[in-house]
Design an enzyme around this catalytic site. Structure first.
Site, PDB file in Angstrom:
ATOM      1  N   TYR A 168      13.600  13.282  -1.871  1.00 19.39           N
ATOM      2  CA  TYR A 168      12.493  14.015  -1.576  1.00 19.39           C
ATOM      3  C   TYR A 168      13.007  15.659  -1.546  1.00 19.39           C
ATOM      4  CZ  TYR A 168       9.938  10.003   0.341  1.00 19.39           C
ATOM      5  OH  TYR A 168       9.273   8.922   0.159  1.00 19.39           O
ATOM      6  N   ASP A 206       6.947  -6.639   4.182  1.00 23.63           N
ATOM      7  CA  ASP A 206       6.079  -5.562   4.055  1.00 23.63           C
ATOM      8  C   ASP A 206       6.109  -4.554   2.740  1.00 23.63           C
ATOM      9  OD1 ASP A 206       8.856  -4.585   4.461  1.00 23.63           O
ATOM     10  OD2 ASP A 206       7.982  -2.905   5.834  1.00 23.63           O
ATOM     11  N   GLY A 266       0.539   1.838   6.831  1.00 25.72           N
ATOM     12  CA  GLY A 266       0.522   1.099   8.035  1.00 25.72           C
ATOM     13  C   GLY A 266       0.879  -0.593   7.766  1.00 25.72           C
ATOM     14  N   LYS A 267       1.633  -0.622   6.775  1.00 26.60           N
ATOM     15  CA  LYS A 267       2.296  -1.877   6.182  1.00 26.60           C
ATOM     16  C   LYS A 267       2.934  -2.572   7.066  1.00 26.60           C
ATOM     17  CE  LYS A 267       4.178  -0.059   2.523  1.00 26.60           C
ATOM     18  NZ  LYS A 267       3.811   1.512   2.541  1.00 26.60           N
ATOM     19  N   THR A 268       3.959  -1.806   7.582  1.00 27.13           N
ATOM     20  CA  THR A 268       5.220  -2.481   8.648  1.00 27.13           C
ATOM     21  C   THR A 268       4.304  -2.954  10.041  1.00 27.13           C
ATOM     22  OG1 THR A 268       6.949  -1.203   7.638  1.00 27.13           O
ATOM     23  CG2 THR A 268       7.143  -2.276   9.986  1.00 27.13           C
ATOM     24  N   THR A 269       3.503  -2.106  10.442  1.00 26.94           N
ATOM     25  CA  THR A 269       2.923  -2.531  11.883  1.00 26.94           C
ATOM     26  C   THR A 269       1.967  -3.704  11.645  1.00 26.94           C
ATOM     27  OG1 THR A 269       2.781  -0.085  12.383  1.00 26.94           O
ATOM     28  CG2 THR A 269       1.004  -1.622  13.341  1.00 26.94           C
ATOM     29  N   ILE A 272       2.625   4.904   1.087  1.00 22.77           N
ATOM     30  CA  ILE A 272       3.320   5.334   1.956  1.00 22.77           C
ATOM     31  C   ILE A 272       2.407   5.959   3.417  1.00 22.77           C
ATOM     32  CG2 ILE A 272       4.958   7.055   2.698  1.00 22.77           C
ATOM     33  CD1 ILE A 272       6.026   7.285  -0.123  1.00 22.77           C
ATOM     34  N   GLY A 273       2.859   5.339   4.526  1.00 20.07           N
ATOM     35  CA  GLY A 273       2.157   5.857   5.503  1.00 20.07           C
ATOM     36  C   GLY A 273       0.565   4.976   5.807  1.00 20.07           C
ATOM     37  N   GLY A 289       0.792  -1.140   0.014  1.00 24.02           N
ATOM     38  CA  GLY A 289      -0.051  -0.234  -0.047  1.00 24.02           C
ATOM     39  C   GLY A 289       0.803   1.162   0.009  1.00 24.02           C
TER      40      GLY A 289
END
Length: 211
Positions: A47, A85, A16-19, A13-14, A11
């Site tokens: 960036y 992830d 919640g993949k790693t969690t 960025i941000g 999904g």
């Protein structure tokens, strides 16, 4: 349904993949494979100036992810359940957003050569969220190099992810909207997701989290 030995959570960025990956790995006692994004020496500069550093950033990620997933060979998958992830194909999504046409053609040639040599996931859990939700989560985790990320760029990534999974899908997919749920600390929602993963029959399916 047969056990999914190799599950990927993906999904924008941000989202919640790693969690979620950590929760799944703990519940399944699985091997956890996390993206090594902090090792990329071009990421901070990307960036700051995306057009100048996009190709270097993308190439480093592609090679790094290929090497990491090569180590996760078929023998490892035979002996262990694995949850990751990221999928190798995420580079295509980011490349399509970040690279100029000539750079993209070169990148895709390389990516196609590498992808055929890697294990493929049994299921991809595709996490979705609104732009406002993603911006709030990115701000909350406070990574310095993400402070310059624009809403426009993040929206383009959301659209690219959606296009990849709903038009160019290459794997079985479970779609989960996370706007109103945090799986950490919500056992009911997590149990429902585990049931949806185990019962996934192929193709593309949707899980509506239990609140």
């Amino acid at each position: 349904m047969s056990e999914k030995r190799y599950v990927v959570v993906e999904g924008p960025i941000g989202v919640g993949k790693t969690t979620l990956c950590r929760l799944l790995a703990k519940r399944w006692r699985a091997r956890l494979v996390l993206e090594e994004f902090e090792d990329n020496p071009f990421l901070t500069r990307f960036y700051t100036d995306r057009s100048k550093y996009a190709f270097q950033t993308q190439l480093f990620f592609t090679v790094s992810r290929f090497r990491q997933q090569q180590r996760m060979d078929q023998l490892d998958l035979f002996h262990h359940r694995v949850v990751a992830d990221y999928m190798f194909g995420k580079d295509r999504i980011f490349a399509g957003v970040n690279l100029a046409d000539d750079e993209l053609d070169l990148y895709l040639t390389l990516a196609d050569l590498l992808a055929g040599r890697l294990p493929q996931p049994d299921l991809v859990v595709y996490l979705q969220a609104s732009l406002d939700t993603l911006m709030k989560r990115i701000d909350a985790r406070g990574r310095p190099y993400e402070r310059n990320m624009s809403r426009r760029y993040l929206e383009r990534l959301r659209e690219a992810y959606s296009d990849y999974f709903f038009r160019g899908r290459r794997h079985p997919v479970l779609v989960v909207n996370t706007d109103d749920v945090n799986f950490e600390g919500n056992d009911v929602a997590l149990e429902g997701l585990l049931e949806a993963v185990d019962g996934h029959g192929g193709g593309i399916e949707t899980y509506v989290p239990r609140l």
